[in-house]
Structures are given as C-alpha cells and as structure tokens.
Design a protein around this motif. Structure first.
Motif, short mmCIF file in Angstrom:
data_model
loop_
_atom_site.label_atom_id
_atom_site.label_comp_id
_atom_site.label_asym_id
_atom_site.label_seq_id
_atom_site.Cartn_x
_atom_site.Cartn_y
_atom_site.Cartn_z
N PRO A 205 1.57 7.33 -15.15
CA PRO A 205 0.08 7.79 -14.76
C PRO A 205 -0.70 6.53 -14.88
O PRO A 205 -0.90 5.60 -15.76
N ILE A 206 -1.44 6.14 -13.69
CA ILE A 206 -2.45 4.81 -13.66
C ILE A 206 -3.42 4.75 -14.94
O ILE A 206 -3.74 3.89 -15.54
N GLU A 207 -4.00 6.08 -15.12
CA GLU A 207 -4.99 5.92 -16.33
C GLU A 207 -4.41 5.82 -17.52
O GLU A 207 -5.02 5.11 -18.43
N THR A 208 -3.11 6.22 -17.66
CA THR A 208 -2.37 6.02 -18.98
C THR A 208 -2.06 4.26 -19.20
O THR A 208 -2.32 3.88 -20.26
N SER A 209 -1.68 4.09 -18.30
CA SER A 209 -1.27 2.49 -18.00
C SER A 209 -2.78 1.42 -18.37
O SER A 209 -2.63 0.73 -19.18
N MET A 210 -3.90 1.89 -17.94
CA MET A 210 -5.07 1.17 -18.27
C MET A 210 -5.32 1.48 -19.76
O MET A 210 -5.85 0.33 -20.21
N ASP A 211 -5.22 2.58 -20.19
CA ASP A 211 -5.45 2.83 -21.69
C ASP A 211 -4.41 1.76 -22.41
O ASP A 211 -5.05 1.25 -23.48
N PHE A 212 -3.26 1.77 -22.12
CA PHE A 212 -2.19 1.18 -22.74
C PHE A 212 -2.39 -0.38 -22.89
O PHE A 212 -2.26 -0.97 -23.53
N LEU A 213 -3.06 -0.62 -21.77
CA LEU A 213 -3.14 -2.25 -21.64
C LEU A 213 -4.65 -2.76 -22.06
O LEU A 213 -4.97 -3.69 -21.37
N ASP A 214 -5.36 -1.85 -22.29
CA ASP A 214 -6.61 -2.20 -22.88
C ASP A 214 -7.43 -2.64 -21.54
O ASP A 214 -8.30 -3.44 -21.69
N ASN A 215 -7.16 -2.09 -20.45
CA ASN A 215 -7.92 -2.30 -19.47
C ASN A 215 -9.44 -1.61 -19.28
O ASN A 215 -9.42 -0.48 -18.77
N THR A 216 -10.25 -1.82 -19.99
CA THR A 216 -11.44 -1.17 -20.14
C THR A 216 -12.41 -1.20 -18.80
O THR A 216 -13.05 -0.22 -18.77
N GLN A 217 -12.10 -1.98 -18.07
CA GLN A 217 -12.94 -2.05 -16.69
C GLN A 217 -12.29 -1.18 -15.60
O GLN A 217 -12.75 -0.96 -14.56
N GLN A 218 -11.01 -0.77 -16.10
CA GLN A 218 -10.09 0.00 -15.19
C GLN A 218 -10.23 -0.44 -13.65
O GLN A 218 -10.48 0.22 -12.71
N THR A 219 -9.60 -1.90 -13.59
CA THR A 219 -9.67 -2.37 -12.37
C THR A 219 -8.44 -3.12 -12.27
O THR A 219 -7.56 -3.13 -13.24
N PHE A 220 -7.83 -3.38 -11.07
CA PHE A 220 -6.58 -4.01 -10.56
C PHE A 220 -6.79 -4.85 -9.45
O PHE A 220 -7.85 -4.59 -8.75
N GLU A 221 -5.82 -5.66 -8.96
CA GLU A 221 -6.03 -6.64 -8.06
C GLU A 221 -5.26 -6.39 -6.75
O GLU A 221 -4.95 -7.20 -5.82
N SER A 222 -4.46 -5.30 -6.78
CA SER A 222 -3.56 -5.11 -5.60
C SER A 222 -3.42 -3.42 -5.20
O SER A 222 -3.42 -2.79 -6.12
N ILE A 223 -3.26 -3.19 -4.07
CA ILE A 223 -3.20 -1.78 -3.61
C ILE A 223 -2.12 -1.59 -2.67
O ILE A 223 -1.97 -2.50 -1.61
N SER A 224 -1.44 -0.79 -2.65
CA SER A 224 -0.08 -0.41 -1.65
C SER A 224 -0.63 0.55 -0.87
O SER A 224 -1.19 1.77 -1.47
N LEU A 225 -0.23 0.62 0.54
CA LEU A 225 -0.71 1.52 1.50
C LEU A 225 0.46 1.91 2.27
O LEU A 225 1.36 0.90 2.59
N LYS A 226 0.52 2.99 3.02
CA LYS A 226 1.43 3.40 4.06
C LYS A 226 0.86 4.04 5.24
O LYS A 226 0.13 5.03 5.10
N ILE A 227 0.80 3.21 6.37
CA ILE A 227 0.23 3.74 7.47
C ILE A 227 1.23 4.81 8.40
O ILE A 227 2.41 4.49 8.30
N GLU A 228 0.41 5.46 9.29
CA GLU A 228 0.87 6.59 9.99
C GLU A 228 1.67 5.99 11.28
O GLU A 228 2.70 6.25 11.74
N ASN A 229 0.67 5.23 12.00
CA ASN A 229 0.96 4.64 13.27
C ASN A 229 0.76 3.33 13.41
O ASN A 229 -0.25 2.76 13.34
#
Length: 405
Positions: A205-229
C-alpha cells in the motif's frame, strides 16, 4: 486512325528504335524505381517500429515534474491528485509511481535478491496488467489501515520459499540506500510473470510505503495512468496538465506527460516526412524523364515530317495527327513507368536482403497505392510533355511537310 491503331503505331515506332526509347525513358525509370524503393523502406521502418512497441502498452502514460523547472515541495504530487485525475473521463487507471530499491532473503538466508518495492493502490493491478495466480491484490481497506501486506510474483515466491502458493507467509524487505530500514510484509497475493531476466517488483500500500520511508509530506514525483481512447490523447493530456496545475496553483509546464503512444506517433511522423522529402528529391528525375520524352518526340516529329504530310494529304485532320503523337508520348512514358515498377520491386527485394545481412529486422514493404500512383504519374508525364510535340506535328502545313527531305 482510331486509338487502337494509334497504340499499334506507337509500339511499332518504339520497337524500331529500342535503344533510343530506353534512353528516353531512363529518367522516368530511375525516378519511379527510387520512389518505390524509398517508400518501401520507409513503410518497412514504420512497421518495424510499431512491432518493436507492440509489447508496450501504448495507452499507458507517465506524468512527472519537468526537468526544466525548479520544483518546489508544493509542486510534488499528492494522493489528492490521484483522486482528481481518476475523475477525468478518458482515464481508466491512476496509480502513484513510488518505488524504492530493497533486498529480500531467499530460501538460502545467505543469498539476497534485489527487488523494487512499489507503493501502490488498487489501480496498480490494472495499470500494470498483473494476472493474479494466488490470493488477491491490494485494496482500499489495506490502504486505509496502512496494512503491512504485499503482493509478489510467482518466481520470486519460489526463490524465497521453494513454492509459488505462499499466501499468508511473511517476507522481510530491507532498503539499500540511505537510512537502512527493514519492514516485514505479509503476502496476500502472488501474480504470474513469464519474464526470465527481470528485477522482481513487490507491491504494497502507498500509505504504508510513505510511513516506512518517513515521507511525512506524503508526496511523490511521478504518476502512472492508463487512458481508454488514444484517439483523443491530446485532449486528455491537456486535461491532466490543467487539473494538476489547478491543484498546485502553478504553471502547466511544471509537469510533463510522457507516453509510448505519443513517441510512436512522433517517430512515424518523422519517418513519413523524411520519406516524402527523399521521394520528392527522387521525383526530380521524373521531371527530367518528362523533358526527355518531349525532346525525343520533337525529334520524332522532325524525322516523320514527310509522313505527316502524306497522312494530311490523305485526309487526316489536325486532331488525328495530334492524337497519334500524344498516344505515342503516353506509351513511351507508360513503358518507362512499367519498367520502373519492375525495377522498384527488384530493388526493394535486394534492399531487404542487404539490410538483413547487416543484422536488421527491417523488411521493405512495397505500397500498392505508390505503384498505382507510379502508373498514373507516367501517364500524366506522357500527356504533359507530349502535348507540345503533338501540337507542333498537327500544325504542320501538308504541302511544306511533303516537300521536307
């Protein structure tokens, strides 16, 4: 004299001076041969590129912060961005890209396996195309509870436990860089992989990873998406940038949208432009060939002046004479076009063999529309460059023509 007789006469005159005809049509032959070979290689190159990307999800998109901008903390992505992007109509899946390099102990404790530990949400499964073999994937309940659970692949499971169905077992992942930390994760699912040489990916889980890596701001620098058309990719791209810009109160160029689909289209477009440009350069020889046809027809008119005078004295009209020489010019140009097509096919085949000997998988592909276009162009050349000589022949005075020696 009807059209069939004109064609028979044209063929007779062409066969009576084969070498001159060949030299006359040489420009047309070279031009059409070059155009066919160039377009065949261009089409082959496009096909090769498309096949190279066939294993890649062209509908997958990555959004990241721009390398050309100074990125502040407020510009980084948050979980709210994930939720807002999911509301865009043409987007099917949205997942954070938040991974860290870790090692896990194998069945032999002295051996370690390097893995990527990915902070994920429930959309990651659909986005990555994972096929579950045992158990389940991460869900919202796991995320809300910041559960220490994980999903691994069947080959990693076998390396660690000696079997694939390891749901309920626990693995320990340890970070590689920075502040060395470890986390125990209960396996809730095993997905199938067919890759032989790969870096195993573990999802939790992303929330678990943020706690594990001490990401107190809960931010990240990349997002993956899948488009339909993919046909409305540009519009979707605009909405993505607009949404992110509004969320973070910054400029749209703070973010960059990257996709295999856009890259393939860009490469294909570049290949098409280069192919057309080189084809146009090769087409210059068609113009030279057309001038050659006109030149030889003017010589033919001069050589056959007495024949024209005899025909006119026997009742041939100006239009009859004009049609005779025009058909002859068209026949000469068509002959050059047909020979160009034959040489084009042969040249494309030979080019393919040479390219394969150089170790490339590229296979030239002759375009039928280009071949048809070559025939049409040949006819047009015959008409355009045959009109003047034909008109000159038709305007000859019959008395003067009969006196010509």
């Amino acid at each position: 004299m009807n059209i069939i007789e004109n064609f028979k006469s044209a063929i007779f005159n062409i066969l009576s001076s084969k070498m001159r005809t060949f030299l006359t049509t040489l420009g047309i032959i070279i031009g059409i041969t070059a155009v066919i070979i160039i377009t065949a290689i261009g089409r082959g190159f496009q096909k090769d590129i498309n096949e190279s990307f066939s294993g890649i999800n062209v509908d997958s998109v990555s959004v990241s912060t721009s390398y050309n901008k100074t990125i502040r903390d407020k510009d980084k992505f948050t979980l709210d961005d994930i939720k807002d992007l999911k509301e865009i109509n043409n987007i099917e899946f949205v997942s954070p890209s938040y991974g860290s390099n870790v090692t896990v102990k194998l069945k032999d404790p002295s051996q370690l396996e390097s893995c990527v530990l990915n902070g994920s949400n429930e959309d990651t499964k659909g986005l990555s195309g994972l096929k579950m073999k045992y158990g389940r994937f991460i869900d919202k309940k796991d995320r809300d509870g910041k559960s220490k659970v994980a999903v691994i692949d069947n080959k990693l499971a076998k390396k660690i436990f000696g079997r694939e169905d390891v749901v309920g077992e626990t693995i320990t992942a340890e970070t590689v860089f920075g502040n060395i930390k470890s986390i125990d994760l209960e396996i809730i699912g095993v997905y199938e992989t067919e890759s032989e040489f790969y870096t195993p990916e573990i999802y939790y889980p992303i929330e678990t990873s943020m706690d594990f890596l001490d990401n107190t701001q809960q931010t990240f620098e990349s997002i993956s998406l899948k488009i339909e058309n993919t046909s409305i990719f540009k519009e979707t791209e605009r909405l993505i940038l607009k949404t992110l810009s509004a969320n973070h109160n910054n400029e749209e160029d703070t973010y960059v949208v990257n996709s295999a689909f856009d890259m393939v289209n860009s490469m294909n477009g570049t290949i098409q432009i280069v192919t057309v440009f080189i084809g146009l350069v090769a087409g210059i020889s068609l113009l030279v060939g057309g001038i050659g046809v006109m030149n030889i027809m003017l010589v033919t008119v001069t050589e056959r002046t007495r024949e024209i005078g005899i025909r006119k004295s026997l009742g041939a009209t100006n239009s009859n004479i004009k049609m005779q020489f025009l058909i002859e010019a068209i026949t000469v140009a068509l002959l050059g076009g047909i020979m160009g097509i034959i040489f084009g096919y042969i040249g494309s085949f030979l080019a393919g063999r040479v390219i394969s000997l150089l170790g490339s998988t590229l296979k030239p592909e002759v375009s039928i529309p280009v071949v048809i276009g070559a025939v049409v162009i040949s006819s047009i050349i015959g008409i355009i460059f045959g009109v003047y000589p034909a008109s000159k022949a038709a305007k000859l005075d019959p008395i003067e023509a009969l006196r010509y020696e």
